[in-house]
Scaffold this active site. Sequence first.
Site, PDB file in Angstrom:
ATOM      1  N   ASN A  40       0.879  -1.245  -0.078  1.00 20.45           N
ATOM      2  CA  ASN A  40       0.072   0.204  -0.045  1.00 20.45           C
ATOM      3  C   ASN A  40       0.915   1.031   0.073  1.00 20.45           C
ATOM      4  OD1 ASN A  40      -1.648   2.280   1.104  1.00 20.45           O
ATOM      5  ND2 ASN A  40      -3.153   0.798   1.202  1.00 20.45           N
ATOM      6  N   HIS A  51      -3.325   0.714  -3.460  1.00 18.29           N
ATOM      7  CA  HIS A  51      -3.419  -0.266  -2.435  1.00 18.29           C
ATOM      8  C   HIS A  51      -2.342  -1.320  -2.577  1.00 18.29           C
ATOM      9  CE1 HIS A  51      -7.905   0.303  -0.658  1.00 18.29           C
ATOM     10  NE2 HIS A  51      -7.201   1.492  -0.776  1.00 18.29           N
ATOM     11  N   CYS A  80     -10.486  -5.360  -0.607  1.00 20.35           N
ATOM     12  CA  CYS A  80     -11.256  -4.357  -0.574  1.00 20.35           C
ATOM     13  C   CYS A  80     -12.130  -4.479  -1.860  1.00 20.35           C
ATOM     14  CB  CYS A  80     -10.899  -2.976  -0.529  1.00 20.35           C
ATOM     15  SG  CYS A  80     -10.041  -2.160  -1.933  1.00 20.35           S
ATOM     16  N   ASP A 143      -8.086   4.849   4.712  1.00 21.27           N
ATOM     17  CA  ASP A 143      -7.980   4.105   3.709  1.00 21.27           C
ATOM     18  C   ASP A 143      -9.183   3.156   3.306  1.00 21.27           C
ATOM     19  OD1 ASP A 143      -5.658   2.542   2.059  1.00 21.27           O
ATOM     20  OD2 ASP A 143      -6.150   0.848   3.207  1.00 21.27           O
TER      21      ASP A 143
END
Length: 146
Positions: A40, A51, A80, A143
Amino acid sequence: MRDEFMQAAIDEAKQGWSEGGIPIGSVIVHRGEIIGRGHNMRVQLGDPLLHGEMSAFKAAGRQPASVYRECVLYTTLSPCPMCSGAALLYKIPKIVIAENVTFLGAEDWLRRQGVGLTVLRDEECVAMMRDFIAARPELWNEDIAV
């Protein structure tokens, strides 16, 4: 004992943290060789898209679709929706996840799309993320868009 590819992802995560960033790392493996690795780098480069998994894709560069269809994505944290979408776009068939305790990403969506997931529940990664979240909650919330 963890395999060399997850260890490489963990090493990337540790590098990210040592640089003042978020400790999430990833590697992309094709036929037993790492073709992309990253961590990241949102903080370090001011790039909201970097990321850990996206950094690994960027490092892997342009690959034929046939290559990505044979890859395994290793990541220290449950991916994610953005990173899951990239894996789906390139038809990555398998993702190995170190931990999903501190954050549960889009795993159900990935499974519904036929991606094979292995979740290791790696205690070192759980502890690393818990320590990071406790130390930098504002950065973590940024984030994950909270």
